[in-house]
Scaffold this active site. Structure first.
Site, mmCIF file in Angstrom:
data_model
loop_
_atom_site.group_PDB
_atom_site.id
_atom_site.type_symbol
_atom_site.label_atom_id
_atom_site.label_comp_id
_atom_site.label_asym_id
_atom_site.label_seq_id
_atom_site.Cartn_x
_atom_site.Cartn_y
_atom_site.Cartn_z
ATOM 1 N N ARG A 230 96.654 34.992 48.685
ATOM 2 C CA ARG A 230 95.735 34.503 49.429
ATOM 3 C C ARG A 230 95.349 34.386 50.799
ATOM 4 O O ARG A 230 96.277 35.016 51.670
ATOM 5 C CB ARG A 230 96.226 32.789 49.421
ATOM 6 C CG ARG A 230 96.790 32.138 47.967
ATOM 7 C CD ARG A 230 95.514 31.992 46.903
ATOM 8 N NE ARG A 230 94.700 30.937 47.275
ATOM 9 C CZ ARG A 230 93.457 30.852 46.371
ATOM 10 N NH1 ARG A 230 93.339 31.434 45.640
ATOM 11 N NH2 ARG A 230 92.602 29.839 46.904
ATOM 12 N N GLU A 259 86.276 33.441 53.384
ATOM 13 C CA GLU A 259 85.592 34.351 52.289
ATOM 14 C C GLU A 259 84.102 33.716 52.111
ATOM 15 O O GLU A 259 83.888 32.706 51.926
ATOM 16 C CB GLU A 259 86.345 34.496 50.985
ATOM 17 C CG GLU A 259 87.847 34.999 51.255
ATOM 18 C CD GLU A 259 88.648 34.954 49.895
ATOM 19 O OE1 GLU A 259 87.773 34.821 48.715
ATOM 20 O OE2 GLU A 259 89.501 35.602 49.936
ATOM 21 N N HIS A 278 88.091 40.312 47.048
ATOM 22 C CA HIS A 278 88.969 39.272 46.188
ATOM 23 C C HIS A 278 88.454 39.617 44.671
ATOM 24 O O HIS A 278 88.053 38.952 43.920
ATOM 25 C CB HIS A 278 88.291 37.904 46.400
ATOM 26 C CG HIS A 278 89.196 36.978 45.839
ATOM 27 N ND1 HIS A 278 89.565 35.798 46.831
ATOM 28 C CD2 HIS A 278 90.338 36.801 44.989
ATOM 29 C CE1 HIS A 278 90.365 34.854 46.140
ATOM 30 N NE2 HIS A 278 90.722 35.652 45.062
#
Length: 533
Positions: A230, A259, A278
């Protein structure tokens, strides 16, 4: 029922929900007030990481039963608020675990051998063979921060690659680490000092946010850092500076505090830092499997069946559920009977399991007993928040087990009490899983726990039962069944009547006017056809 999906999931999951008979609405742009509007009448909500599910969502969605997170991380969901409102939160970790572990291994190699950098230069026409001297991972030490599902998969794969393994995780038993061939260390600093490579696998929590910063990077003395867990766990500015200064040889990141990653991020200015957008769970099979698992858990929750990956409610696997399922209803019913028979407030609850049931995972059964106890008090409660409701109301809950059971294979006893009194109710199963109430306090009974029950405490004297039958008959209240028990001849007795109709208060007063009648308690349970549905 209505299922709202606010972040895209694979079509297979949507079809699974529709095949189960649910209405599915995709609201991918909903946020803020619009999000509150679309969930107002929703029974289920499915999200990924793009939707923030905070207390306002639960306050707006009175009919919400479950929030399904199509993935692992749930830092975008307020689980405490969900529990407060009796909403199940379930994630879908298993498919993502494999994909994320594989991506982590790829990032290890990418960082150690400068694969992306060399690729880019070759595409640009440069043959930069002499500019990259890679690092082998064989015989190197991998420091694993967080030895959960993904961390364990990474450990297994890296052990096969010839790496030595150390890990920091205060929540993993040492025996489990030993089985994986991992040495557990006492603190984070020791893990960082030992590792030639460091990989992060913790959730993002207040305790882990900013866990690794400038001071921690100074402990590495070279080496490589990989984070596919994370964003926010690593101080990104400090990492960029540590690589530029040479304290860290390189890094590979798949997740970021913000993000999409901002164009002015210092991470993008450092050639030795590999970045991917990601992609950890972005495989075709993982996305399909995550969608299906999430859909299955939502369907189970809406059907009031066990949710295998519930994060704030008791959950059991399918094989265990088959063993305990019949006792879920009998525990709830015993709780309903006990709480309606107790005079005064409830301050203590004890659920005792005797016989074969004591060998099972009975957390869900206990939660159901609490649900049965609290619902007649008009407390908003279900298996999700039953324990929290008990804590908030100052009710002490005790759970006990014994393998010995008199007369029956298994018995669930629910005891409710206060400073002045307590009531015991025993439930069991007869042939074909037919539930029965077999004891109330010291009286043996054989009561069918459905519909309307009248529990009459009386003296064991001639005519007491006849009086009850006569009064009920005069008021056209039909007796469907009757079960009598007594302590001693001429002492106190108890009779449980199953009735077809509600008993008005004036009829209860008439029953109690007879000196042979000590107390009459009317108990309302679910109807048999509702149970079977």
């Amino acid at each position: 029922m209505k299922v709202v999906i606010t972040d895209p999931i694979a079509d297979a999951g949507v079809e699974r929900l529709r095949e189960a008979g649910h209405t599915v609405e995709a609201e991918y742009e909903a946020e803020g007030e619009e999000l509150l509007d679309v969930v107002a009448d929703a029974n289920a909500l499915i999200v990924r990481s793009g939707t923030t599910v905070d207390a306002s969502v639960f306050e707006a969605a009175d009919d919400l039963v479950v929030v399904g997170r199509a993935g692992i991380g749930v830092d975008n969901i307020d689980i405490d608020a969900a529990t407060e409102h009796g909403v199940i939160v379930a994630n879908a970790p298993d498919p993502n675990v494999r994909a994320t572990a594989e991506h982590t291994i790829g990032m290890l190699f990418a960082a150690a051998r400068s694969i992306p950098q060399a690729h880019q230069r070759l595409k640009a026409g440069e043959w930069a063979k002499g500019d990259y001297l890679g690092t082998e991972i064989n015989d190197k030490t991998l420091g694993i921060v967080g030895l959960g599902r993904v961390g364990q998969q990474v450990a297994k794969k890296c052990d096969s690659l010839g790496m030595d393994l150390v890990a920091f995780d205060p929540y993993i038993p040492e025996e489990r680490a030993e089985k994986l061939g991992v040495e557990l260390v006492e603190d984070l600093d020791e893990c960082l000092r030992a590792g030639d490579f460091i990989t992060i696998h913790t959730p993002l929590t207040p305790e882990t946010e900013g866990l690794i910063g400038a001071e921690e990077f100074e402990l590495l003395d070279g080496g490589y850092v990989v984070n596919c867990a994370r964003g926010g766990i690593i101080d990104e500015d400090a990492l960029a500076d540590a690589v530029l200064q040479g304290n860290v040889d390189g890094a590979a990141l798949d997740v970021y505090k913000t993000e999409p990653l901002p164009e002015d991020s210092p991470l993008l200015e450092v050639d030795e830092i590999v970045t991917t957008p990601h992609l950890g769970a972005s495989t075709e099979s993982a996305q399909t499997d995550v969608a299906l698992l999430t859909a299955d858990q939502v369907i189970a929750a809406l059907n009031q069946e066990p949710v295998t990956h519930a994060l704030n409610a008791p959950s059991v696997d399918e094989s265990t559920f088959g063993q305990i399922q019949p006792y879920i209803d009998i525990a709830e019913t015993a709780g309903r009977v006990a709480t309606q028979m107790l005079d005064g407030r409830i301050s203590t609850v004890e659920v005792t399991y005797s016989g074969e049931i004591a060998e099972e995972d009975i957390e869900l059964v206990t939660a159901s007993a609490l649900k049965g106890i609290f619902e007649p008090l008009q407390w908003k409660v279900n298996a999700v928040n039953a324990e929290k409701v008990a804590n908030d109301r100052g009710v002490e809950v005790i759970e006990s087990k014994t393998r010995q059971a008199e007369d029956f294979q298994s018995v669930v006893r629910v005891t409710v009490g206060n400073d002045d009194n307590e009531v015991h109710v025993d439930g069991t199963l007869f042939a074909d899983n037919e539930p029965r109430i077999v004891r109330i306090d010291d009286f043996r009974v054989d009561a069918i726990p459905y519909g309307r029950m009248l529990v009459v405490d009386n003296y064991d004297e001639p005519g007491a039962i006849g009086h009850v039958g006569t009064v009920l008959g005069e008021h056209e209240i039909n007796i469907a069944g009757m079960f009598n028990g007594r302590e001693t001849i001429g002492g106190e007795a108890m009779t449980v009547y199953n009735l077809d109709d509600q008993v008005p208060e004036e009829v209860i007063d008439e029953l109690e006017s007879d000196e042979r009648i000590i107390k009459v308690t009317q108990i309302t349970l679910q109807e048999r056809d509702e149970e079977e549905e």
